[in-house]
Each structure stands twice: as C-alpha cells, then as structure tokens.
Write a protein that holds these residues in place. Structure first.
Motif, PDB file in Angstrom:
ATOM      1  N   MET A 161       0.834  -1.202   0.000  1.00  0.00           N
ATOM      2  CA  MET A 161       0.000   0.000   0.000  1.00  0.00           C
ATOM      3  C   MET A 161       0.867   1.249   0.000  1.00  0.00           C
ATOM      4  O   MET A 161       0.570   2.232  -0.687  1.00  0.00           O
ATOM      5  CB  MET A 161      -0.942  -0.007   1.208  1.00  0.00           C
ATOM      6  CG  MET A 161      -2.192  -0.849   1.005  1.00  0.00           C
ATOM      7  SD  MET A 161      -3.429  -0.619   2.304  1.00  0.00           S
ATOM      8  CE  MET A 161      -2.721  -1.584   3.617  1.00  0.00           C
ATOM      9  N   MET A 164       2.406   1.614  -3.557  1.00  0.00           N
ATOM     10  CA  MET A 164       1.464   1.957  -4.623  1.00  0.00           C
ATOM     11  C   MET A 164       0.764   3.292  -4.365  1.00  0.00           C
ATOM     12  O   MET A 164       0.491   4.049  -5.304  1.00  0.00           O
ATOM     13  CB  MET A 164       0.419   0.855  -4.755  1.00  0.00           C
ATOM     14  CG  MET A 164       0.996  -0.524  -4.996  1.00  0.00           C
ATOM     15  SD  MET A 164       1.680  -0.743  -6.637  1.00  0.00           S
ATOM     16  CE  MET A 164       0.205  -1.021  -7.579  1.00  0.00           C
ATOM     17  N   LEU A 300       1.110   1.368 -13.861  1.00  0.00           N
ATOM     18  CA  LEU A 300       0.814   2.352 -12.828  1.00  0.00           C
ATOM     19  C   LEU A 300       1.316   3.734 -13.214  1.00  0.00           C
ATOM     20  O   LEU A 300       0.555   4.711 -13.228  1.00  0.00           O
ATOM     21  CB  LEU A 300       1.446   1.918 -11.501  1.00  0.00           C
ATOM     22  CG  LEU A 300       1.359   2.929 -10.350  1.00  0.00           C
ATOM     23  CD1 LEU A 300      -0.084   3.205  -9.979  1.00  0.00           C
ATOM     24  CD2 LEU A 300       2.137   2.429  -9.134  1.00  0.00           C
ATOM     25  N   SER A 329      -8.549   5.902  -7.359  1.00  0.00           N
ATOM     26  CA  SER A 329      -7.716   4.762  -7.739  1.00  0.00           C
ATOM     27  C   SER A 329      -6.935   4.249  -6.539  1.00  0.00           C
ATOM     28  O   SER A 329      -6.788   3.036  -6.346  1.00  0.00           O
ATOM     29  CB  SER A 329      -6.767   5.175  -8.868  1.00  0.00           C
ATOM     30  OG  SER A 329      -5.860   4.147  -9.164  1.00  0.00           O
ATOM     31  N   THR A 333      -6.930   0.553  -4.639  1.00  0.00           N
ATOM     32  CA  THR A 333      -5.699  -0.194  -4.356  1.00  0.00           C
ATOM     33  C   THR A 333      -5.639  -0.616  -2.896  1.00  0.00           C
ATOM     34  O   THR A 333      -5.296  -1.766  -2.575  1.00  0.00           O
ATOM     35  CB  THR A 333      -4.471   0.662  -4.703  1.00  0.00           C
ATOM     36  OG1 THR A 333      -4.515   1.038  -6.078  1.00  0.00           O
ATOM     37  CG2 THR A 333      -3.181  -0.104  -4.441  1.00  0.00           C
ATOM     38  N   SER A 336      -8.240  -3.516  -2.253  1.00  0.00           N
ATOM     39  CA  SER A 336      -7.873  -4.819  -2.816  1.00  0.00           C
ATOM     40  C   SER A 336      -6.638  -5.395  -2.136  1.00  0.00           C
ATOM     41  O   SER A 336      -6.507  -6.610  -2.003  1.00  0.00           O
ATOM     42  CB  SER A 336      -7.656  -4.698  -4.328  1.00  0.00           C
ATOM     43  OG  SER A 336      -6.639  -3.758  -4.625  1.00  0.00           O
ATOM     44  N   MET A 337      -5.721  -4.547  -1.703  1.00  0.00           N
ATOM     45  CA  MET A 337      -4.536  -5.051  -1.007  1.00  0.00           C
ATOM     46  C   MET A 337      -4.904  -5.669   0.334  1.00  0.00           C
ATOM     47  O   MET A 337      -4.363  -6.715   0.719  1.00  0.00           O
ATOM     48  CB  MET A 337      -3.520  -3.930  -0.813  1.00  0.00           C
ATOM     49  CG  MET A 337      -2.718  -3.627  -2.056  1.00  0.00           C
ATOM     50  SD  MET A 337      -1.419  -2.409  -1.741  1.00  0.00           S
ATOM     51  CE  MET A 337      -0.461  -2.572  -3.256  1.00  0.00           C
ATOM     52  N   THR A 360      -7.428  -4.794 -14.348  1.00  0.00           N
ATOM     53  CA  THR A 360      -6.659  -3.680 -14.912  1.00  0.00           C
ATOM     54  C   THR A 360      -6.951  -3.522 -16.393  1.00  0.00           C
ATOM     55  O   THR A 360      -7.114  -2.404 -16.896  1.00  0.00           O
ATOM     56  CB  THR A 360      -5.156  -3.910 -14.695  1.00  0.00           C
ATOM     57  OG1 THR A 360      -4.900  -4.086 -13.286  1.00  0.00           O
ATOM     58  CG2 THR A 360      -4.351  -2.731 -15.195  1.00  0.00           C
ATOM     59  N   GLY A 387      -7.258   0.563  -9.766  1.00  0.00           N
ATOM     60  CA  GLY A 387      -6.659   0.461  -8.441  1.00  0.00           C
ATOM     61  C   GLY A 387      -6.910  -0.892  -7.812  1.00  0.00           C
ATOM     62  O   GLY A 387      -6.008  -1.495  -7.217  1.00  0.00           O
ATOM     63  N   LEU A 390      -4.571  -3.472  -9.656  1.00  0.00           N
ATOM     64  CA  LEU A 390      -3.161  -3.389  -9.285  1.00  0.00           C
ATOM     65  C   LEU A 390      -2.928  -3.867  -7.854  1.00  0.00           C
ATOM     66  O   LEU A 390      -1.894  -4.453  -7.540  1.00  0.00           O
ATOM     67  CB  LEU A 390      -2.668  -1.955  -9.460  1.00  0.00           C
ATOM     68  CG  LEU A 390      -2.583  -1.461 -10.909  1.00  0.00           C
ATOM     69  CD1 LEU A 390      -2.211   0.022 -10.951  1.00  0.00           C
ATOM     70  CD2 LEU A 390      -1.574  -2.275 -11.708  1.00  0.00           C
ATOM     71  N   GLY A 391      -3.896  -3.630  -6.978  1.00  0.00           N
ATOM     72  CA  GLY A 391      -3.775  -4.116  -5.609  1.00  0.00           C
ATOM     73  C   GLY A 391      -3.828  -5.631  -5.525  1.00  0.00           C
ATOM     74  O   GLY A 391      -3.073  -6.263  -4.773  1.00  0.00           O
ATOM     75  N   SER A 394      -0.342  -6.827  -6.802  1.00  0.00           N
ATOM     76  CA  SER A 394       0.860  -6.490  -6.063  1.00  0.00           C
ATOM     77  C   SER A 394       1.136  -7.427  -4.899  1.00  0.00           C
ATOM     78  O   SER A 394       2.260  -7.927  -4.744  1.00  0.00           O
ATOM     79  CB  SER A 394       0.764  -5.044  -5.556  1.00  0.00           C
ATOM     80  OG  SER A 394       1.926  -4.687  -4.854  1.00  0.00           O
TER      81      SER A 394
END
Length: 528
Positions: A161, A164, A300, A329, A333, A336-337, A360, A387, A390-391, A394
């Motif tokens: 987190m 990003m 990103l 966004s 992220t 989702s992280m 994405t 977002g 990407l989370g 990652s």
C-alpha cells in the motif's frame, strides 16, 4: 550485491531472520510503522514534484527543458544506487544503511526546499535519489524478516500500500501544497516523516550480522550503473529531443547498450566475485516476478503520467479537480490489497494475480472509451477498478516472487525487484508519451482529410463555428482538430496498455506455489 565465492553460496547473512527478526516480535507493529513511513516518503517523491514544475521553473528562472532535470536527476540517481543496496547492507549492516538513507534523504529534502537556483535543486535531487534508493528494498526485506512466512501476504499488503499509494497520491498532494502554500512544501513535508521514521528504526530494529571482508566488484558496479544511468537519460530526454534524430540520444543509447553488454560479459565470466548474484536467476518464481512487476510499474506510472494532461489540457479540469477524480484509484488499491492479504493464504495466489490483471485490462478498456462529453464518474470508476486490479496483483505477486527465494538472497532480490518496477515505469512513461506525440500528428492528418465542403457535417454546422474565409477561423478549426487528434492519441495509448496487460497474464502460469512445511529457517523469526 557482490560476494566472494564463499559468500555466493551462503550470502552476506546466512540467517537474516535470526539477526533481524529475533527479539523484535513484540515491536513488530512499531517497526512496521517506521519502515512504512520511509517507504511512503521515498515513493511519494517520485511523483509529488511533477505538478509543481511550472511553479519551480518560474521561481528559479528555468526553461521547460531545464526544469525537467528536477525529475530526471532524482530518477537517474535512484536507478543507479538501487542495485548497491544488497552489498551495502551485507558489508555495513542493514540497520546502519537504513538509518543513513533516511537521514540523507531527509536532509536532501530540506536542501531541495531551500534551493535558490536550478543547479542547487538538481544537486539536492541527486542526493535525494542516491539516499532514497535503498529505502524501498530495505523496508521490504525487513517486512519479510520480521513476519513468519504464513503472514507474508498480509505483510506485503501493508508494505505494498505504501509503495502503490505514494505515486498515486503524489500529484494530488503536490498540487494542493503548491496551490495553498508554495512548491517548496512538496519537499519540506518529508522532514517530520523522516524524523519519525529514523527514531523508529533506531529504537526497534536490530542490526544484522555483517561481513566486513565482503569484497566489491567495482567494474561490475560501474558498468551496470552506467547502463542504467544512460538508459534513464535516453528515456527521459528522447521525446524532447526527437529520439534518434538527436546526436545526444544516439550517444546515450550506444553507451547504455555497450555498458550493459560489458556487464553481461563480466557477470557470465566472473569466478566467485560478481556484482550481480546469479543465484537469483535460478529461481523461476523470482525471474517471473520481475517480469510481472515490470508490467505493474509500466501500467501504474504510465497511466498516472497520461491522465493529468488529458484531464487538464484537453478536458479543462483544474489541477485540484483532476487530482480528486484520479484519487479513488488509490482507494481501490488499498481495498484490494487488504483483501488480497487475507485471501492469499486461502486462494491460489496465481488466481488473484490473474484477476488483478484482468481488472486492470477492464479499466483500460473503459478508459479507451473516453469521450469529450462524459461525467466525472466516468473517470472515477475506471480508475477505481484499475486500483483494485493493481492491488490484487501487487500483494500475491510480491509474496510468490520471494516465496521460493532463500532468505540470504533477499537483500539482493528486493533491490532488483524494486529496480524492475522503476525501469518499467520509465519505459512505460517514455513510450506512451512518445506515442501520444507521434499519433497526434497522424490522427491530425487523418481528420484534416474530412474537412471539406462536401462533408455533410461541414455544411450543417462548421461554417457557423469556423469561418474558413478568415485566418482566425482557419486557425481555430486547426486548434480543434489538434485537440481531437490528441484525444484519439491518448485513447490509442489506453488500448495498447490493455493489450499489453492481457498478454502478461499467461506469465502467471510459470510461477509455482510454495508447499510443504515452513522449515526451521522460517520458524526462527515467526514471533507472534
């Protein structure tokens, strides 16, 4: 990153878990806060100064070409210094390198804020990049060591987190500070963060074992640094100087290629002493993770580089409004992280990575449907979905990349992992912005072909809007055509990134999931 023939087998610290993790279980939360502050400080500075460049240029009496070195100097210095992280932490100790990096970065930030000339701020940004290069890989290595393997996914969610969110929130925070205070506060904001991070690292992180006799491959370091530095300059200045039509760009490209070729030869023929630890390339998960993390950096940063000029220049959004519609966004992220950190131990991480890339791609498809007539929600939702994607990528990607890597290889591995994202972002930004410039001209030529009196649209409305019998009317029409051509060029970039995202998904199948017992080496630092 260099090791002798003996240390290539065992590394600078055969058991960093016991050195850095033992005795720190009760302070895991405080350690996490300290290193996350350092991570945010470094990643935030990769984008926070972007929106302040026009103000800096006016205040420092610099041209657009000259002020771009405020960004370039930081990126080049960080790219060159990042591979040194593993060797420095093995030679002098991770805690000592960490504290030095935080102090140096904080002082350099203060020097940036008080700079009175272009030369002063460029030099200060060089120092920022040099000292800040180690912050992200060291924070990742510490997070992996102070948490048992079964909690790595959650730990990487927290760490991810910071990595990003920094670049995402940088332009918004930078715009607000510049509008409400001055551009100098985009650097002064690092001072309290740096002080708190330093105090936490000094108080709660224990030093790792060191190898004072650890040798250094100077020739390998020089060739790799030169190749990275010249590549970064080639990418940053290529668009401005029209790429290979410029002698400078040809020289930079040649130097980058030759330096990297020498580095490959030196590494391949090294007998015991090598700046790059080739054992990293024997781990399939790690190599695949590098390729996928390269794509994360590209997606990103390229998106973050394209959206602000699209919204502000073509759609007329104020700086603050543009930042607000891009901001969700980061919310996606973070959400989702946190979910990925909990799901990674229950669901095959490869499925989460695939889901993330698909989300994405969906967001980029939505962005490729942008029009001049759309609501702010049409910008917010694709950004939010990107977002989320990407989370989801990652956290499990970071976990799987290091799940099969021996702990003594982590210092080297985390620095190369961070470097892959940085190079991906540089290439992505340069290529996408170049395509916008080139395709704007191509689309302009295509649109002009339809400007004639035989076109029904021309007969119905254009004469009332643009009087082609006057020079002013023709100029106004040409400006509108250029605006629409630029918009089409941005749309085309989003489509290209969507295809690149989908093409990357099959790489996930090359990764293998870690199974079996954690083993005593992991249990040594599994302190709850």
């Amino acid at each position: 990153m260099s090791q002798t023939s003996t240390s290539n087998a065992a590394g600078p610290n055969p058991n960093p878990a016991s050195a850095s993790g033992e005795g720190q279980g009760s302070h895991r939360g405080l350690i996490t806060v300290a290193i996350i502050l350092a991570t945010i400080m470094q990643t935030l500075d990769s984008t926070i100064a972007n929106v302040a460049l026009p103000h800096m240029a006016g205040n420092l009496s610099a041209s657009q070409d000259q002020i771009s070195w405020v960004l370039t100097s930081y990126i080049v210095a960080a790219a060159i210094a990042t591979p040194l992280t593993g060797w420095l932490s093995g030679k002098y100790g991770r805690k000592k390198v960490f504290m030095t990096s935080v102090v140096g970065f904080t002082i350099a930030s203060a020097l940036c804020g008080i700079s009175g000339t272009l030369a002063e701020i460029v030099l200060a940004r060089l120092l920022q990049g040099l000292f800040g290069a180690a912050l992200v890989p060291l924070s990742q290595a510490v997070m992996l060591d102070i948490n048992p393997r079964h909690k790595h996914a959650q730990a990487m969610a927290v760490w991810g987190m910071a990595v990003m969110i920094g670049p995402i929130l940088g332009p918004t925070l930078g715009g607000w500070l510049t509008d409400n205070l001055t551009w100098r506060w985009v650097f002064f904001i690092n001072l309290p963060i740096g002080v708190l991070s330093f105090l936490g690292i000094k108080a709660y992180i224990r030093e790792t074992k060191t190898q004072p006799e650890l040798k250094f491959d100077y020739l390998g370091c020089i060739t790799l640094s030169l190749s990275i530095g010249f590549l970064q300059m080639f990418l940053d200045r290529g668009e401005l100087l029209d790429w290979f039509n410029s002698t400078e760009i040809v020289i930079e490209a040649t130097c980058a290629a030759v330096s990297f070729a020498y580095f490959i030869v030196l590494t391949a023929t090294a007998q015991g002493l090598s700046f790059f630890n080739v054992q990293l390339l024997k781990d399939r998960n790690f190599v695949t993770g590098l390729a996928l993390y390269f794509m994360v950096g590209l997606l990103l940063y390229a998106t973050r580089a394209l959206l602000p000029p699209l919204l502000q220049t073509l759609l007329g959004y104020p700086v603050v409004t543009a930042g607000l519609v891009i901001g969700p966004s980061g919310i996606g992220t973070m959400m989702s992280m946190m979910m990925a950190g909990r799901l990674a131990s229950r669901i095959d991480p490869r499925a989460l990575i695939g889901l993330g890339f698909c989300l994405t791609a969906l967001s980029l498809w939505q962005m490729s449907s942008y029009t001049f007539v759309m609501q702010q929600s049409d910008i917010v939702w694709p950004g939010f979905i990107q977002g989320l994607g990407l989370g989801f990528v990652s956290v499990p990607l970071t976990t799987m990349t290091f799940s099969t890597l021996a702990p003594h290889l982590r210092p080297d591995g985390t620095s190369i992992f961070s470097l892959s994202r940085n190079i991906g972002s540089s290439i992505g930004i340069s290529v996408m912005q170049t395509l916008v410039t080139r395709n704007t001209g191509a689309f302009h030529s295509q649109l002009v072909e339809h400007i004639n009196y035989a076109n029904p649209a021309m007969q119905a409305g254009l004469p009332w809007l643009y009087n082609l019998g006057t020079q002013a009317g023709a100029a106004a029409l040409n400006e509108e055509i250029t605006r629409q051509a630029a918009f089409l060029a941005y749309i085309n970039d989003f489509k290209i990134m969507m295809v690149a995202t989908l093409v990357s998904v099959p790489l996930v199948l090359l990764m293998r999931r870690q199974r079996g017992n954690l083993g005593p080496e992991v249990e040594a630092h599994a302190l709850d």
